[in-house]
Design a protein around this motif. Sequence first.
Motif, PDB file in Angstrom:
ATOM      1  N   GLU A   1       0.832  -1.206   0.000  1.00  0.00           N
ATOM      2  CA  GLU A   1       0.000   0.000   0.000  1.00  0.00           C
ATOM      3  C   GLU A   1       0.867   1.257   0.000  1.00  0.00           C
ATOM      4  O   GLU A   1       1.924   1.287   0.621  1.00  0.00           O
ATOM      5  CB  GLU A   1      -0.876  -0.030   1.257  1.00  0.00           C
ATOM      6  CG  GLU A   1      -1.789   1.128   1.447  1.00  0.00           C
ATOM      7  CD  GLU A   1      -2.590   1.027   2.744  1.00  0.00           C
ATOM      8  OE1 GLU A   1      -3.275   1.996   3.061  1.00  0.00           O
ATOM      9  OE2 GLU A   1      -2.509  -0.009   3.448  1.00  0.00           O
TER      10      GLU A   1
ATOM     11  N   GLU B   1       0.325   5.439   0.664  1.00  0.00           N
ATOM     12  CA  GLU B   1      -0.606   6.468   1.132  1.00  0.00           C
ATOM     13  C   GLU B   1       0.138   7.795   1.251  1.00  0.00           C
ATOM     14  O   GLU B   1       1.227   7.846   1.812  1.00  0.00           O
ATOM     15  CB  GLU B   1      -1.139   6.042   2.503  1.00  0.00           C
ATOM     16  CG  GLU B   1      -2.100   7.000   3.141  1.00  0.00           C
ATOM     17  CD  GLU B   1      -2.512   6.484   4.517  1.00  0.00           C
ATOM     18  OE1 GLU B   1      -1.821   6.819   5.499  1.00  0.00           O
ATOM     19  OE2 GLU B   1      -3.503   5.728   4.586  1.00  0.00           O
TER      20      GLU B   1
ATOM     21  N   LYS C   1       3.711  -1.068   3.945  1.00  0.00           N
ATOM     22  CA  LYS C   1       2.883   0.105   3.709  1.00  0.00           C
ATOM     23  C   LYS C   1       3.830   1.297   3.664  1.00  0.00           C
ATOM     24  O   LYS C   1       4.652   1.476   4.566  1.00  0.00           O
ATOM     25  CB  LYS C   1       1.861   0.295   4.825  1.00  0.00           C
ATOM     26  CG  LYS C   1       1.046   1.564   4.661  1.00  0.00           C
ATOM     27  CD  LYS C   1       0.040   1.733   5.790  1.00  0.00           C
ATOM     28  CE  LYS C   1      -0.759   3.014   5.599  1.00  0.00           C
ATOM     29  NZ  LYS C   1      -1.714   3.223   6.693  1.00  0.00           N
TER      30      LYS C   1
END
Length: 163
Positions: free
Chosen positions: A29, A31, A73
């Motif tokens: 991920e 972000e 992440k």
Amino acid sequence: MVRNFIATALTTTMLVTAAPTLAETMVKEVEVSADLTAVQNAKAGAHWATLTADLQNAIVSRIADLIAEDGVKVSVAIDSVELANSLQSSLGTADSKLVGQVNISHETDNSKFDSYDLTVTFEQAGPFFVPGTDLTAITTDSKEYYDAMIAAFADFVANKLKG
């Protein structure tokens, strides 16, 4: 028999020694966050309003080969105050910069944590301008400036993940 053993041992040694060179970090991920309310330059705000989505997409496009279900992440927090200061500075592009905190975390593997500050300057973004661009005519509120700064920042993050 001994020849087969030696051939197998050499092949195994070659595979084991080749493995550490693969220092790429698989990513689950990405972000990106930023509070753009600090940006008071309306002309610049037109480009920078989509900073989080554009930077996230730029990073993901550079690491598409590293996407995995069991990856890390990557969280990027852009320093909005630094961004606002750069966009509103009367000093021009030479002193401008895009600053962010990059954090890497993994749900289960504690060895896959990292955190670093990343600052991209106008000079570092130079290679990301379209060839032939007159850099003396670039302003911090131009689309060319925005595109180059996003590309440079995303490139640095991707290169760090690729080892």
